[in-house]
Design a protein around this motif. Sequence first.
Motif, PDB file in Angstrom:
ATOM      1  N   GLY A   1      27.953  45.566  35.863  1.00  0.00           N
ATOM      2  CA  GLY A   1      28.672  46.781  36.232  1.00  0.00           C
ATOM      3  C   GLY A   1      29.396  46.644  37.563  1.00  0.00           C
ATOM      4  N   ILE A   2      28.701  46.089  38.536  1.00  0.00           N
ATOM      5  CA  ILE A   2      29.296  45.908  39.865  1.00  0.00           C
ATOM      6  C   ILE A   2      30.431  44.889  39.796  1.00  0.00           C
ATOM      7  CG2 ILE A   2      28.850  45.030  42.208  1.00  0.00           C
ATOM      8  CD1 ILE A   2      26.073  46.269  42.010  1.00  0.00           C
ATOM      9  N   ARG A   3      30.194  43.767  39.092  1.00  0.00           N
ATOM     10  CA  ARG A   3      31.240  42.741  38.969  1.00  0.00           C
ATOM     11  C   ARG A   3      32.504  43.336  38.365  1.00  0.00           C
ATOM     12  NH1 ARG A   3      27.522  39.507  36.582  1.00  0.00           N
ATOM     13  NH2 ARG A   3      28.613  39.560  34.610  1.00  0.00           N
ATOM     14  N   GLU A   4      32.334  44.099  37.276  1.00  0.00           N
ATOM     15  CA  GLU A   4      33.512  44.641  36.586  1.00  0.00           C
ATOM     16  C   GLU A   4      34.240  45.672  37.436  1.00  0.00           C
ATOM     17  OE1 GLU A   4      31.996  45.931  32.815  1.00  0.00           O
ATOM     18  OE2 GLU A   4      31.887  43.885  32.035  1.00  0.00           O
ATOM     19  N   THR A   5      33.489  46.609  38.009  1.00  0.00           N
ATOM     20  CA  THR A   5      34.116  47.670  38.801  1.00  0.00           C
ATOM     21  C   THR A   5      34.843  47.116  40.010  1.00  0.00           C
ATOM     22  OG1 THR A   5      32.235  49.029  38.179  1.00  0.00           O
ATOM     23  CG2 THR A   5      33.644  49.894  39.916  1.00  0.00           C
ATOM     24  N   LEU A   6      34.126  46.324  40.802  1.00  0.00           N
ATOM     25  CA  LEU A   6      34.706  45.830  42.044  1.00  0.00           C
ATOM     26  C   LEU A   6      35.850  44.862  41.784  1.00  0.00           C
ATOM     27  CD1 LEU A   6      34.425  46.349  44.999  1.00  0.00           C
ATOM     28  CD2 LEU A   6      32.718  44.539  45.146  1.00  0.00           C
ATOM     29  N   SER A   7      35.726  44.023  40.750  1.00  0.00           N
ATOM     30  CA  SER A   7      36.807  43.066  40.499  1.00  0.00           C
ATOM     31  C   SER A   7      38.095  43.779  40.101  1.00  0.00           C
ATOM     32  CB  SER A   7      36.415  42.022  39.459  1.00  0.00           C
ATOM     33  OG  SER A   7      36.147  42.626  38.230  1.00  0.00           O
ATOM     34  N   LEU A   8      37.988  44.865  39.347  1.00  0.00           N
ATOM     35  CA  LEU A   8      39.184  45.633  38.977  1.00  0.00           C
ATOM     36  C   LEU A   8      39.877  46.192  40.219  1.00  0.00           C
ATOM     37  CD1 LEU A   8      38.146  47.688  35.830  1.00  0.00           C
ATOM     38  CD2 LEU A   8      39.995  46.016  36.005  1.00  0.00           C
ATOM     39  N   ILE A   9      39.066  46.721  41.136  1.00  0.00           N
ATOM     40  CA  ILE A   9      39.628  47.302  42.352  1.00  0.00           C
ATOM     41  C   ILE A   9      40.255  46.212  43.222  1.00  0.00           C
ATOM     42  CG2 ILE A   9      38.985  48.506  44.486  1.00  0.00           C
ATOM     43  CD1 ILE A   9      36.904  49.999  42.561  1.00  0.00           C
ATOM     44  N   LEU A  10      39.605  45.054  43.290  1.00  0.00           N
ATOM     45  CA  LEU A  10      40.155  43.936  44.063  1.00  0.00           C
ATOM     46  C   LEU A  10      41.488  43.479  43.463  1.00  0.00           C
ATOM     47  CD1 LEU A  10      36.866  41.931  44.689  1.00  0.00           C
ATOM     48  CD2 LEU A  10      38.275  42.992  46.456  1.00  0.00           C
ATOM     49  N   LEU A  11      41.522  43.362  42.132  1.00  0.00           N
ATOM     50  CA  LEU A  11      42.762  42.956  41.462  1.00  0.00           C
ATOM     51  C   LEU A  11      43.891  43.933  41.758  1.00  0.00           C
ATOM     52  CD1 LEU A  11      41.284  41.848  38.023  1.00  0.00           C
ATOM     53  CD2 LEU A  11      42.496  40.363  39.622  1.00  0.00           C
ATOM     54  N   ARG A  12      43.574  45.235  41.701  1.00  0.00           N
ATOM     55  CA  ARG A  12      44.575  46.261  41.988  1.00  0.00           C
ATOM     56  C   ARG A  12      45.120  46.166  43.411  1.00  0.00           C
ATOM     57  NH1 ARG A  12      41.425  51.034  40.398  1.00  0.00           N
ATOM     58  NH2 ARG A  12      41.119  50.558  38.226  1.00  0.00           N
ATOM     59  N   ASN A  13      44.300  45.592  44.298  1.00  0.00           N
ATOM     60  CA  ASN A  13      44.707  45.459  45.688  1.00  0.00           C
ATOM     61  C   ASN A  13      45.275  44.073  46.009  1.00  0.00           C
ATOM     62  OD1 ASN A  13      43.900  47.959  47.483  1.00  0.00           O
ATOM     63  ND2 ASN A  13      42.385  47.759  45.856  1.00  0.00           N
ATOM     64  N   GLY A  14      45.653  43.365  44.960  1.00  0.00           N
ATOM     65  CA  GLY A  14      46.358  42.103  45.158  1.00  0.00           C
ATOM     66  C   GLY A  14      45.490  40.879  45.373  1.00  0.00           C
ATOM     67  N   PHE A  15      44.193  40.991  45.117  1.00  0.00           N
ATOM     68  CA  PHE A  15      43.321  39.824  45.243  1.00  0.00           C
ATOM     69  C   PHE A  15      43.366  39.003  43.964  1.00  0.00           C
ATOM     70  CE2 PHE A  15      41.585  42.521  48.501  1.00  0.00           C
ATOM     71  CZ  PHE A  15      41.057  41.653  49.451  1.00  0.00           C
ATOM     72  N   THR A  16      43.180  37.692  44.093  1.00  0.00           N
ATOM     73  CA  THR A  16      42.966  36.830  42.949  1.00  0.00           C
ATOM     74  C   THR A  16      41.466  36.705  42.862  1.00  0.00           C
ATOM     75  OG1 THR A  16      44.954  35.619  43.547  1.00  0.00           O
ATOM     76  CG2 THR A  16      43.491  34.562  41.960  1.00  0.00           C
ATOM     77  N   VAL A  17      40.858  37.147  41.765  1.00  0.00           N
ATOM     78  CA  VAL A  17      39.406  37.228  41.689  1.00  0.00           C
ATOM     79  C   VAL A  17      38.824  36.215  40.711  1.00  0.00           C
ATOM     80  CG1 VAL A  17      37.444  38.763  41.251  1.00  0.00           C
ATOM     81  CG2 VAL A  17      39.564  39.712  42.187  1.00  0.00           C
ATOM     82  N   THR A  18      37.826  35.477  41.177  1.00  0.00           N
ATOM     83  CA  THR A  18      37.043  34.595  40.316  1.00  0.00           C
ATOM     84  C   THR A  18      35.635  35.151  40.338  1.00  0.00           C
ATOM     85  OG1 THR A  18      38.420  32.711  40.931  1.00  0.00           O
ATOM     86  CG2 THR A  18      36.277  32.217  39.942  1.00  0.00           C
ATOM     87  N   LEU A  19      35.046  35.329  39.161  1.00  0.00           N
ATOM     88  CA  LEU A  19      33.700  35.909  39.080  1.00  0.00           C
ATOM     89  C   LEU A  19      32.669  34.843  38.736  1.00  0.00           C
ATOM     90  CD1 LEU A  19      34.535  39.121  37.022  1.00  0.00           C
ATOM     91  CD2 LEU A  19      34.077  38.985  39.467  1.00  0.00           C
ATOM     92  N   ALA A  20      31.478  35.022  39.295  1.00  0.00           N
ATOM     93  CA  ALA A  20      30.351  34.162  38.921  1.00  0.00           C
ATOM     94  C   ALA A  20      29.123  35.046  38.809  1.00  0.00           C
ATOM     95  CB  ALA A  20      30.145  33.076  39.967  1.00  0.00           C
ATOM     96  N   GLU A  21      28.306  34.729  37.819  1.00  0.00           N
ATOM     97  CA  GLU A  21      27.126  35.545  37.535  1.00  0.00           C
ATOM     98  C   GLU A  21      25.852  34.865  38.027  1.00  0.00           C
ATOM     99  OE1 GLU A  21      25.120  37.547  33.551  1.00  0.00           O
ATOM    100  OE2 GLU A  21      27.073  36.553  33.410  1.00  0.00           O
ATOM    101  N   THR A  22      25.922  33.532  38.182  1.00  0.00           N
ATOM    102  CA  THR A  22      24.745  32.774  38.612  1.00  0.00           C
ATOM    103  C   THR A  22      25.124  31.888  39.795  1.00  0.00           C
ATOM    104  OG1 THR A  22      25.279  30.904  37.191  1.00  0.00           O
ATOM    105  CG2 THR A  22      23.895  32.640  36.220  1.00  0.00           C
ATOM    106  N   VAL A  23      24.104  31.384  40.486  1.00  0.00           N
ATOM    107  CA  VAL A  23      24.327  30.481  41.615  1.00  0.00           C
ATOM    108  C   VAL A  23      25.043  29.219  41.122  1.00  0.00           C
ATOM    109  CG1 VAL A  23      23.136  28.996  43.287  1.00  0.00           C
ATOM    110  CG2 VAL A  23      22.416  31.372  42.983  1.00  0.00           C
ATOM    111  N   GLN A  24      24.581  28.686  39.992  1.00  0.00           N
ATOM    112  CA  GLN A  24      25.172  27.473  39.422  1.00  0.00           C
ATOM    113  C   GLN A  24      26.662  27.659  39.117  1.00  0.00           C
ATOM    114  OE1 GLN A  24      23.497  24.652  39.559  1.00  0.00           O
ATOM    115  NE2 GLN A  24      25.440  23.756  38.953  1.00  0.00           N
TER     116      GLN A  24
END
Length: 127
Positions: free
Chosen positions: A13-36
């Motif tokens: 939930g946090i990954r999806e919400t925050l990444s959308l807002i970051l994208l809207r603000n011109g960030f290039t976003v790469t997501l990771a769910e685990t340390v690896q």
Amino acid sequence: LRKRVLFVDDERGIRETLSLILLRNGFTVTLAETVQEAIQQIEAQEFDLLLCDLNVERERDGYTVVRTMREVHPRCITIILTGYPDLESAIEGIHLGVLDYITKPTNPDEVVARLIAKLTARESAKS
């Protein structure tokens, strides 16, 4: 201003919400769910900013991600996201060069504002 961010958090939930807002603000976003996953991304590409949950899979393993980022991309700005801030872990983070702590639950717009402020400050320090 380059805004390539690696966002590491195990809560979808946090990954999806925050990444959308970051994208809207011109960030290039790469997501990771685990340390690896995060480490693979760090080794594969360059980032300007690391936004990492403190406890990704286990307590404080976010610092493993921070250490890897410091080794591979020492100029990357690192910010820790945590639901449970404690002094001991903050001190460890400072030693690792963590620039900011953001406490969850957080206001996404505030997160974006803080990230932009850190990037802008780094840019002005360069010139």
